[in-house]
Structure formats: structure tokens, C-alpha cells
Design a protein around this motif. Structure first.
Motif, PDB file in Angstrom:
ATOM      1  N   TYR A 195      13.223 129.619  26.203  1.00 53.87           N
ATOM      2  CA  TYR A 195      12.127 128.744  26.629  1.00 53.87           C
ATOM      3  C   TYR A 195      11.433 129.360  27.823  1.00 53.87           C
ATOM      4  O   TYR A 195      12.036 130.160  28.568  1.00 53.87           O
ATOM      5  N   ASP A 196      10.168 129.007  27.997  1.00 56.80           N
ATOM      6  CA  ASP A 196       9.379 129.633  29.050  1.00 56.80           C
ATOM      7  C   ASP A 196       8.940 128.601  30.093  1.00 56.80           C
ATOM      8  O   ASP A 196       9.332 127.438  30.048  1.00 56.80           O
ATOM      9  N   GLU A 197       8.126 129.065  31.004  1.00 56.79           N
ATOM     10  CA  GLU A 197       7.692 128.243  32.129  1.00 56.79           C
ATOM     11  C   GLU A 197       6.766 127.112  31.695  1.00 56.79           C
ATOM     12  O   GLU A 197       6.613 126.116  32.424  1.00 56.79           O
ATOM     13  N   ASN A 198       6.168 127.219  30.530  1.00 54.89           N
ATOM     14  CA  ASN A 198       5.286 126.178  30.015  1.00 54.89           C
ATOM     15  C   ASN A 198       6.011 125.186  29.108  1.00 54.89           C
ATOM     16  O   ASN A 198       5.369 124.469  28.337  1.00 54.89           O
ATOM     17  N   SER A 199       7.345 125.171  29.176  1.00 58.75           N
ATOM     18  CA  SER A 199       8.188 124.246  28.394  1.00 58.75           C
ATOM     19  C   SER A 199       8.056 124.467  26.898  1.00 58.75           C
ATOM     20  O   SER A 199       8.201 123.535  26.104  1.00 58.75           O
ATOM     21  N   THR A 200       7.790 125.696  26.493  1.00 57.31           N
ATOM     22  CA  THR A 200       7.730 126.043  25.070  1.00 57.31           C
ATOM     23  C   THR A 200       9.074 126.608  24.628  1.00 57.31           C
ATOM     24  O   THR A 200       9.595 127.531  25.245  1.00 57.31           O
ATOM     25  N   VAL A 201       9.629 126.041  23.571  1.00 59.57           N
ATOM     26  CA  VAL A 201      10.901 126.502  23.008  1.00 59.57           C
ATOM     27  C   VAL A 201      10.600 127.365  21.790  1.00 59.57           C
ATOM     28  O   VAL A 201       9.835 126.958  20.908  1.00 59.57           O
ATOM     29  N   VAL A 202      11.198 128.559  21.744  1.00 56.82           N
ATOM     30  CA  VAL A 202      10.958 129.513  20.653  1.00 56.82           C
ATOM     31  C   VAL A 202      12.286 129.833  19.987  1.00 56.82           C
ATOM     32  O   VAL A 202      13.291 130.057  20.659  1.00 56.82           O
ATOM     33  N   LEU A 203      12.287 129.832  18.666  1.00 57.34           N
ATOM     34  CA  LEU A 203      13.481 130.160  17.883  1.00 57.34           C
ATOM     35  C   LEU A 203      13.192 131.354  16.991  1.00 57.34           C
ATOM     36  O   LEU A 203      12.142 131.411  16.340  1.00 57.34           O
ATOM     37  N   MET A 204      14.128 132.310  16.945  1.00 55.46           N
ATOM     38  CA  MET A 204      14.012 133.489  16.095  1.00 55.46           C
ATOM     39  C   MET A 204      15.279 133.640  15.266  1.00 55.46           C
ATOM     40  O   MET A 204      16.344 133.137  15.633  1.00 55.46           O
ATOM     41  N   ARG A 205      15.140 134.350  14.144  1.00 55.23           N
ATOM     42  CA  ARG A 205      16.261 134.539  13.234  1.00 55.23           C
ATOM     43  C   ARG A 205      16.417 136.024  12.926  1.00 55.23           C
ATOM     44  O   ARG A 205      15.418 136.741  12.776  1.00 55.23           O
ATOM     45  N   TYR A 206      17.677 136.465  12.819  1.00 57.99           N
ATOM     46  CA  TYR A 206      17.941 137.874  12.530  1.00 57.99           C
ATOM     47  C   TYR A 206      17.926 138.097  11.021  1.00 57.99           C
ATOM     48  O   TYR A 206      18.699 137.481  10.269  1.00 57.99           O
ATOM     49  N   CYS A 207      17.030 138.962  10.573  1.00 58.96           N
ATOM     50  CA  CYS A 207      16.907 139.290   9.147  1.00 58.96           C
ATOM     51  C   CYS A 207      17.740 140.537   8.858  1.00 58.96           C
ATOM     52  O   CYS A 207      17.421 141.641   9.334  1.00 58.96           O
ATOM     53  N   THR A 208      18.812 140.384   8.123  1.00 58.27           N
ATOM     54  CA  THR A 208      19.713 141.505   7.856  1.00 58.27           C
ATOM     55  C   THR A 208      19.098 142.543   6.923  1.00 58.27           C
ATOM     56  O   THR A 208      19.500 143.711   6.938  1.00 58.27           O
ATOM     57  N   LYS A 209      18.122 142.141   6.100  1.00 54.69           N
ATOM     58  CA  LYS A 209      17.520 143.094   5.166  1.00 54.69           C
ATOM     59  C   LYS A 209      16.742 144.177   5.886  1.00 54.69           C
ATOM     60  O   LYS A 209      16.779 145.348   5.494  1.00 54.69           O
ATOM     61  N   TYR A 223       7.857 116.656  27.690  1.00 53.32           N
ATOM     62  CA  TYR A 223       6.609 116.491  28.429  1.00 53.32           C
ATOM     63  C   TYR A 223       6.769 116.817  29.913  1.00 53.32           C
ATOM     64  O   TYR A 223       5.822 116.743  30.667  1.00 53.32           O
ATOM     65  N   LYS A 224       7.991 117.197  30.311  1.00 51.79           N
ATOM     66  CA  LYS A 224       8.253 117.701  31.656  1.00 51.79           C
ATOM     67  C   LYS A 224       9.028 119.009  31.528  1.00 51.79           C
ATOM     68  O   LYS A 224       9.482 119.361  30.432  1.00 51.79           O
ATOM     69  N   PRO A 225       9.194 119.768  32.613  1.00 54.74           N
ATOM     70  CA  PRO A 225       9.867 121.071  32.507  1.00 54.74           C
ATOM     71  C   PRO A 225      11.246 120.993  31.881  1.00 54.74           C
ATOM     72  O   PRO A 225      11.998 120.037  32.091  1.00 54.74           O
ATOM     73  N   ILE A 226      11.575 122.017  31.097  1.00 56.93           N
ATOM     74  CA  ILE A 226      12.898 122.134  30.478  1.00 56.93           C
ATOM     75  C   ILE A 226      13.873 122.713  31.506  1.00 56.93           C
ATOM     76  O   ILE A 226      13.533 123.626  32.255  1.00 56.93           O
ATOM     77  N   ASN A 227      15.093 122.182  31.514  1.00 56.21           N
ATOM     78  CA  ASN A 227      16.106 122.649  32.454  1.00 56.21           C
ATOM     79  C   ASN A 227      17.165 123.533  31.821  1.00 56.21           C
ATOM     80  O   ASN A 227      17.745 124.367  32.509  1.00 56.21           O
ATOM     81  N   ASP A 228      17.435 123.368  30.517  1.00 59.67           N
ATOM     82  CA  ASP A 228      18.497 124.178  29.913  1.00 59.67           C
ATOM     83  C   ASP A 228      18.398 124.091  28.402  1.00 59.67           C
ATOM     84  O   ASP A 228      17.863 123.124  27.845  1.00 59.67           O
ATOM     85  N   ILE A 229      18.930 125.132  27.720  1.00 59.94           N
ATOM     86  CA  ILE A 229      19.049 125.139  26.266  1.00 59.94           C
ATOM     87  C   ILE A 229      20.468 125.561  25.917  1.00 59.94           C
ATOM     88  O   ILE A 229      21.158 126.218  26.708  1.00 59.94           O
ATOM     89  N   LEU A 230      20.906 125.207  24.701  1.00 60.41           N
ATOM     90  CA  LEU A 230      22.298 125.463  24.339  1.00 60.41           C
ATOM     91  C   LEU A 230      22.458 125.439  22.828  1.00 60.41           C
ATOM     92  O   LEU A 230      21.914 124.568  22.138  1.00 60.41           O
ATOM     93  N   PHE A 231      23.220 126.427  22.302  1.00 61.25           N
ATOM     94  CA  PHE A 231      23.671 126.414  20.912  1.00 61.25           C
ATOM     95  C   PHE A 231      25.072 125.820  20.856  1.00 61.25           C
ATOM     96  O   PHE A 231      25.847 125.931  21.817  1.00 61.25           O
ATOM     97  N   SER A 232      25.408 125.216  19.739  1.00 60.91           N
ATOM     98  CA  SER A 232      26.739 124.630  19.576  1.00 60.91           C
ATOM     99  C   SER A 232      27.796 125.723  19.552  1.00 60.91           C
ATOM    100  O   SER A 232      27.520 126.870  19.179  1.00 60.91           O
ATOM    101  N   THR A 233      29.011 125.350  19.921  1.00 60.34           N
ATOM    102  CA  THR A 233      30.128 126.293  19.931  1.00 60.34           C
ATOM    103  C   THR A 233      30.891 126.292  18.611  1.00 60.34           C
ATOM    104  O   THR A 233      32.026 126.768  18.552  1.00 60.34           O
ATOM    105  N   TYR A 234      30.291 125.741  17.580  1.00 60.33           N
ATOM    106  CA  TYR A 234      30.897 125.723  16.254  1.00 60.33           C
ATOM    107  C   TYR A 234      29.797 125.946  15.225  1.00 60.33           C
ATOM    108  O   TYR A 234      28.603 125.906  15.541  1.00 60.33           O
TER     109      TYR A 234
END
Length: 631
Positions: A195-209, A223-234
Motif C-alpha cells: 500500500y502507498d501513501e495515498n491509501s491505495t492497496v495493490v495486489l500482484m500474483r506470481y505467474c509460474t509460466k 477513507y483514512k490512511p492505512i496503518n498495516d496490511i497482513l496475509f494469513s498465516t495459513y
């Protein structure tokens, strides 16, 4: 002097005892003096006298430290040069490697055991000279098992680098143009997000091909600044974010396409506090962890379920002494000790806290980490060292982690309620603790009935439903939202061990819950004034400084949490000593309220606070600290 004379040979012979015993003692001091004159450097005088000193250490203004080898006339640097402030660090998941990113776009890879610089690279420089800070490295992240290495920059570019050589695998991605604040990888190395300073969240995927990262989608979900992001541990992977708007957002990874990142769930997890950072709670045995461990700006830790988003427990974090000015900004567990220790950092301090957290102030220790604000920290792969860097600082500090210190501190604190007495005004012999004991017993009397003729049954338990009234009697006035969290906390306190809900609360648990749930530093008068002004603006025809009595009652009953007119009448009439038990409930009115309510008469007439009166020593010591503070 003979041509065959060599200083090294002479030195070796002199060191041999047999040579000294059999040789003729000939005075050759003049020859040695001449040799020294030829070997050592000369000074800058006209006489060019020999300059003879011991080896010494020098330090320069830009942070370089070097040893000067006098005999060989060499300069050996202890530390590599830092041409710019450190802006990001990261540690390898398996090797003793530390990556450091700088404000000038350079990246260095070090072996932190041998202190050797392995390699250094500089990313492509920004061509726009007006953007002087565009080259700064803002975040570096290894994926699990260090299979991938990502690097974010000030201008929004994302580089995927070789994990050791640090060469760019592809051209940089620039999906957004704002400063990259944090990067994250999923557990299976398939997904990458930032995520960036403008509170935009971006997701990318790894293409094995094609063996490269592909843009998946982006969204501005807060609608306010993002403080943290997290992927699950499972697995399968889930992706979350929290922001200053007090919401936690889960993204629909499988349902997103065509560059649009969809929202799966959006839930508000706080009422007044702001969640600052969150990680997954340590797993219980072989079972996966299903709870977020959240730190907020009101010095509290909270356990929140990642499906129901129910707050299961509230615990007091580091909040006193040197920690009272700043809450926990970043935290991480040490996996090498079965997740029994938590590393945390606020603005200036780093510390170790023993897990599970229960509000015990003797279960954490800390130290000043930097003279300026601590920007970030990283744990090494084996949990033995901690690395920190500060704002506008060209140095990275390496700390040795000693978990024995927090174990000793916990033993010094004592058992049961002994560690908590320091958090209660007056301690064990103070007025508040004695009042809590009396009120706890009186609550048992009320529950059994005041006029009963049966023998009194005195126990160490009260029903969970009596907790809100008992908290109010002790000076803590929770909202309905806080009451719900409190009831859930009491009922689920031992659920992990017993798999059963608690219906009663002991005195020991009550004291701990009072300390953990109440505001850490009370309610400051400025905060109370701001909330009163906000309340006034919510009413019809009101200003920020006053509100009409009728609008005051309407706002209480219709805005915010549910509050009936009957309950509002009972509370307000009790506060102003105007309650009439003989008055018909239908004919009750609020004529006892001032026609125009200002902040001053709200304090004095409704809440009954006389801010000019000087209290005696026997009265509530909470109000003796400052006249402008209300706890």
C-alpha cells in the motif's frame, strides 16, 4: 652498513635464544636507528623527522570509523561508508544476511556475523531532477523462505531483485506514483501486496509460466490512511488491511479480476481507538491461529477473530514510565521460543514482552533504541539479534536479544495481584483497592437480595452480568460497545483450556479486567471538551459551544449507541439530584436541565465537578494530579 643487512633477519635472530647465547654482543644501535629512520614515515617539517606513533583510530564527520596501521601506512575501515540515511532494512530467512536501503537509492547486503559487505547496488536513478527524494528506498521485503525479494521506492516503483546478487529481474513496476509504505508476501509465495501513501492497496500474483509477477488489482478501501496490511498465516491465503478509519478490510483474492481488487468483508473493530498494527496471534499447538493480535493508540492489545471480527480480549500494553508518551507502533514474535516472547517498539523504545499478555507491568522490559524516532526493526532468522534504524540516521543498530531479562522481571513482580498493585491508586493499602473489595462484596449482596432473611453466602465470585455496574461504581464508565467487549472477555477467558464459557468472575479477575479495560491514562479535560463540542454539533440548531436542553436529550437518545428516554431521565435526574420516585413515568420531563447547556455548566451542574475546589488528602487522589485532568 653492510648490503646484506636486513631488518627482518636481524629481528628474527634477536628473538632466537640460541643466537643471543652464542653471538658476540656487538653494539649495533646506530644501524637499527638508521633502519627505523628509513622504514617509518617522516613528518611534514623541513627536517623530515621520523613520525613514530602507535596504531590509532579516527572518526570522520560523515560517520566513517577507521584504524590507521602506522607501520604499514594503511587505513582499514571498521564500517562501510553511509552516503545517505538508512530508509529500509530486511533480514534473510535462512542466512545471516542483512539488506540495507538508503535514501539515495543504494542497496547493500551485509553478513551481520562477520560484518562484511557482500555486495552493493544502486537502483536506476530518477531522471526528473525536481524529485530529489524519488530515489529513496522506502521498504524491502523477503518472501517466506527468501524465494523473492521486493523493494519499494519513494516514487511508487516496485523492484523485484535477485535475493543475493541484488540485480533487478525485470523492469520496475509503477502501478501507483505515491510513496510505497509497506510490502507483504503470502505464505505460499504466490501473492504480493503493498500500500502507498495515498491509501491505495495493490495486489500482484506470481505467474509460474512466465516466471514473473503480474498485476492483479488495486483499490482504495479506506477513507483514512492505512496503518498495516497482513496475509494469513495459513492456506488458502487471505489478505487484510487496517486503517485510521478503524475498519479492518478483507479482500476477495479469488473473486478479483480485470485490475479490480474486490472487498470481501469490511468491519469496524474500534469505537474510539485507532488500530496501529496487527499480526497473527501465535498458534495453539498444531492448530492454526485464527486471531489477530492488534495494538491501538490507546495503549491496548486486543485479540480479534479473523472471521467473526469479535473482540475476545483486551489487555493493557506498555503504558507507564518511559512508555506513557507513545503506544506500540510495531511488534513481532520470536518463533524460536515457541512464540512466548513479543518484540515491540514505540517511538523511541524497543522491548521484549512475555506472552500471553495479561496487563502485568512486570512482564516486559525495554530500552531506548534511538535518540530520534525508531523507523522500523527486523528480527534475524534465528531470533538472536534485532536490527533497528531511526529517522534521518545513517546507522543500523544491532541488538542482542536476552529473554532471561524479562523472566527475571516477571519473578520480581510477584504472583496473583502483587504485580498489579502499582497500577491501582494507593496500592494495596490505598482507598481504591479497599473500595473495590467493599463494592465486590456489596455486589454479591445485591445479587442475592438486600432484604433476604436467608443466610448470606459469601464467595469469591459474582455473575458476569454484574460487571458493568461494578466497573461504574469503581469510576470506570464504559460505553455499550466496551461493555460488550468486557462481557465477551470475561466469558471466553478460559475457553481455550476448558472449552466452556465462564458465568462468574472472581475478585482477582475483576481487578485485572478493571486495569486492562479502563483508559490507561484517564480522560484528559481537552479530550472531554472536544467530545462535548462534537456532541453539540450533532444536535439540531446547536453550536460548537452550547446546545439546547431539548436537543441535548434528543441527541443522547437518537444518535450513537441506543439510549432510551427513560434511561436518559434516570441517569440525568440522578446526577442532578432531581429524581422523583412518585412521578408518573409518562409525565416525566427534563425541566431540571439548564435551558442552554455549555461545557462549563455541563461539568459543574450535570457531572457535579467543581474544578476550583481544592480536594483534601482523604478524597480521590486521581483528581489531585492536575486540575485540568479528569480520570
Amino acid at each position: 652498513m653492510k648490503d646484506a643487512l636486513d631488518f627482518d633477519d636481524v629481528s628474527d635472530n634477536i628473538a632466537d635464544p640460541c643466537y643471543l647465547e652464542n653471538c658476540m654482543c656487538e653494539d649495533r644501535s646506530e644501524e637499527y636507528e638508521y633502519l627505523y629512520t628509513q622504514l617509518v614515515p617522516s613528518d611534514a617539517t623541513l627536517q623530515r623527522l621520523p613520525f613514530i606513533v602507535r596504531d590509532f583510530i579516527v572518526g570522520t564527520e560523515d560517520g566513517k570509523v577507521a584504524q590507521i596501521d602506522y607501520m604499514h601506512n594503511q587505513c582499514n575501515f571498521f564500517f562501510s561508508k553511509a552516503d545517505a540515511p538508512v530508509t529500509a532494512i530486511e533480514t534473510h530467512a535462512e542466512k545471516p544476511y542483512l539488506i540495507i536501503g538508503y535514501a539515495n537509492g543504494a542497496i547493500s547486503l551485509y553478513n551481520y556475523i562477520t560484518r562484511d559487505l557482500i555486495i552493493e547496488r544502486t537502483l536506476e536513478m530518477e531522471t526528473d531532477k525536481t524529485q530529489e527524494d524519488a530515489n529513496a528506498i522506502t521498504y524491502i521485503k523477503y518472501s517466506p523462505e527468501s524465494l523473492h525479494l521486493a523493494c519499494g521506492r519513494e516514487n511508487g516503483e516496485i523492484y523485484f531483485l535477485d535475493t543475493v546478487v541484488l540485480t533487478a529481474k525485470t523492469m520496475p513496476y509503477q502501478i501507483t506514483k505515491a510513496k510505497v509504505l509497506k510490502l507483504a508476501f503470502s505464505l505460499d509465495n504466490i501473492y504480493f501486496a503493498y500500500y502507498d501513501e495515498n491509501s491505495t492497496v495493490v495486489l500482484m500474483r506470481y505467474c509460474t509460466k512466465v516466471a514473473r509477477w503480474v498485476f492483479f488489482g488495486k483499490i482504495r478501501s479506506h477513507y483514512k490512511p492505512i496503518n498495516d496490511i497482513l496475509f494469513s498465516t495459513y492456506l488458502p491465503s487471505r489478505f487484510f488491511s487496517i486503517g485510521e478509519d478503524r475498519y479492518i478490510v478483507e479482500y476477495d483474492i479469488l473473486g478479483s479480476n480485470n485490475g479490480n481488487l474486490e472487498i470481501l468483508n469490511r468491519e469496524r473493530i474500534e469505537q474510539t481507538a485507532i488500530p496501529v498494527c496487527f499480526i497473527y496471534n501465535p498458534p495453539n499447538g498444531n492448530a492454526k491461529s485464527e486471531y489477530f493480535f492488534v495494538s491501538d493508540n490507546q495503549f491496548k492489545y486486543k485479540l480479534i477473530h479473523d472471521v467473526t471480527y469479535m473482540c475476545q480480549s483486551v489487555r493493557l500494553g506498555p503504558a507507564y514510565g518511559c512508555y506513557k508518551d507513545s503506544s506500540v507502533k510495531k511488534m513481532d514474535f520470536i518463533p524460536q521460543h515457541d512464540y512466548r516472547y513479543l518484540i515491540f517498539a514505540n517511538d523511541n523504545h524497543i522491548g521484549i514482552q512475555k506472552f500471553p499478555v495479561d496487563g502485568n507491568p512486570y512482564k516486559y522490559v525495554g530500552i531506548i533504541g534511538h535518540p530520534t524516532r525508531i523507523a522500523d526493526f527486523r528480527l534475524c532468522h534465528d531470533g538472536k539479534f534485532l536490527f533497528t534504524f531511526g529517522d534521518n540516521d545513517p546507522c543500523v543498530l544491532m541488538w542482542s536479544i536476552n529473554v532471561t531479562s524479562v523472566e527475571i522481571m516477571e519473578k520480581l513482580g510477584g504472583v496473583e495481584l502483587e504485580p498489579y498493585y502499582c497500577l491501582i491508586d494507593g496500592g494495596m493499602q490505598g482507598w481504591l483497592f479497599k473500595e473495590m473489595q467493599d463494592l465486590f462484596y456489596y455486589m454479591q449482596i445485591l445479587h442475592q437480595g438486600e432484604n433476604t432473611v436467608l443466610p448470606r453466602i459469601v464467595t469469591d465470585q459474582i455473575p458476569v452480568a454484574e460487571l458493568p455496574d461494578l466497573m461504574r461504581a469503581c469510576g470506570f464508565y464504559p460505553s455499550e460497545y466496551e461493555i460488550e467487549n468486557m462481557i465477551v472477555d470475561a466469558r471466553y477467558r478460559d475457553y481455550a483450556e476448558t472449552k466452556a464459557l465462564n458465568e462468574n468472575v472472581s475478585f482477582l479477575d475483576f481487578v485485572k479486567m478493571y486495569i486492562n479495560h479502563r483508559p490507561a491514562h484517564g480522560i484528559h479535560m481537552d479530550t472531554l471538551k472536544d467530545r462535548f463540542e462534537t456532541f453539540c454539533l450533532a444536535g439540531e440548531g446547536a453550536t460548537s459551544r452550547s446546545i439546547h436542553a431539548e436537543s441535548f436529550v434528543t441527541t443522547i437518545c437518537e444518535r450513537g449507541e441506543m439510549f432510551t428516554a427513560s434511561k436518559a431521565y434516570t441517569c440525568l435526574a440522578t446526577l442532578m439530584h432531581a429524581i422523583d420516585d412518585n412521578e408518573d413515568e409518562v409525565n416525566r420531563n427534563f425541566t431540571f436541565l439548564p435551558e442552554e447547556i455549555t461545557f462549563e455548566n455541563f461539568l459543574e451542574e450535570i457531572l457535579g465537578m467543581d474544578m476550583e475546589r481544592q480536594p483534601t488528602d482523604d478524597e480521590n487522589p486521581i483528581y489531585l494530579e492536575e486540575e485540568d485532568e479528569v480520570c
